[in-house]
Scaffold this active site. Sequence first.
Site, short mmCIF file in Angstrom:
data_model
loop_
_atom_site.label_atom_id
_atom_site.label_comp_id
_atom_site.label_asym_id
_atom_site.label_seq_id
_atom_site.Cartn_x
_atom_site.Cartn_y
_atom_site.Cartn_z
N LYS A 1 23.83 -4.29 6.88
CA LYS A 1 24.62 -4.96 7.91
C LYS A 1 24.17 -6.42 8.02
O LYS A 1 23.04 -6.69 8.40
CB LYS A 1 24.46 -4.23 9.24
CG LYS A 1 24.95 -2.78 9.17
CD LYS A 1 24.82 -2.04 10.49
CE LYS A 1 23.40 -1.84 10.92
NZ LYS A 1 23.26 -0.93 12.08
N THR B 1 27.26 -6.58 23.24
CA THR B 1 27.30 -5.85 21.97
C THR B 1 26.31 -4.69 21.93
O THR B 1 25.99 -4.18 20.86
CB THR B 1 27.00 -6.80 20.80
OG1 THR B 1 25.73 -7.44 21.04
CG2 THR B 1 28.08 -7.87 20.67
N GLY C 1 24.79 -1.24 21.64
CA GLY C 1 25.28 0.01 21.06
C GLY C 1 26.04 -0.15 19.75
O GLY C 1 26.55 0.83 19.20
N THR C 2 26.08 -1.37 19.22
CA THR C 2 26.87 -1.61 18.01
C THR C 2 26.42 -0.73 16.84
O THR C 2 27.25 -0.11 16.16
CB THR C 2 26.77 -3.09 17.60
OG1 THR C 2 27.20 -3.90 18.69
CG2 THR C 2 27.63 -3.38 16.39
N GLY C 3 25.11 -0.69 16.57
CA GLY C 3 24.61 0.07 15.42
C GLY C 3 24.84 1.56 15.57
O GLY C 3 25.24 2.24 14.61
N CYS C 4 24.59 2.09 16.77
CA CYS C 4 24.81 3.51 17.02
C CYS C 4 26.28 3.85 16.82
O CYS C 4 26.64 4.88 16.22
CB CYS C 4 24.41 3.88 18.44
SG CYS C 4 22.74 3.43 18.91
#
Length: 261
Positions: free
Chosen positions: A174, A205, A207-210
């Site tokens: 990412k 933003t 929680g983006t990765g989860c």
Amino acid sequence: MTPPRVLTIAGSDSGGGAGIQADLKTMLALGVHGMSVIAAVTAQNSLGVQGYWELPPEAVRAQLSSVLGDIGVQAVKTGMLASPALVEVIAEVLSGVEAPVVVDPVGVSKHGDSLLAPEAVDVVKGRLLPVATVVTPNLWEVEQLTSVKVEDEDGLRPAAEAVLALGPAWALIKGGHLPGPPVDLLTDGVREYRFRAERHDNRHTHGTGCTLASAIASHLALGEDVPEAVRKAKEYVTGAIAHGFPLGAGIGPVDHAWRWR
């Protein structure tokens, strides 16, 4: 009809923006049945993580046995796993699961708080990544796992090769923290895909990765191959970032229900 079943193994976010809570919201939004194994509990809000407490390994093993033994899964997503003992248990169990496994190698929160014990990193590398169908590190996690530092888009491919050397079938690097328009690189070592998106001027933003990893797992459970699952997950999370909203005094969450509003 019973919808496809997806299991998240992660930490609980008391603020509701990331972790188990974000995973289950994502799964609901994408039309799959979400189930959870809680590995740790955090005291967390928009300002940061004030503390976390991992569950005993036997409690995590019991949750896994309960879900896998009765309900079964069509995809699994892992997030915050906290300690070497928990990573060992989870890797052992997942090595016997035929469903695709998406590993989000969570090492640090959006606010810079550590969520993985330093001594657990080697266990993630040696035990968990070899059972992963897709691993989704951000640039900080790439460096933590491989010592490869990515400074521009040209560095994404060497980073992916270093991650693939640890055993996953696919690596999604990412690149959202690089300057310029966001770009992520997906590769299995032979095929390569680059996913670009608009950069939204929105600080909310959390929680983006989860959310991205859970969306990939959801689309895999719905029958997509890895590149298409990542493409659709990126589309969903880009919209969620665009609609992220303020919450509390700090960084608010992405909007998991943006398609419904």
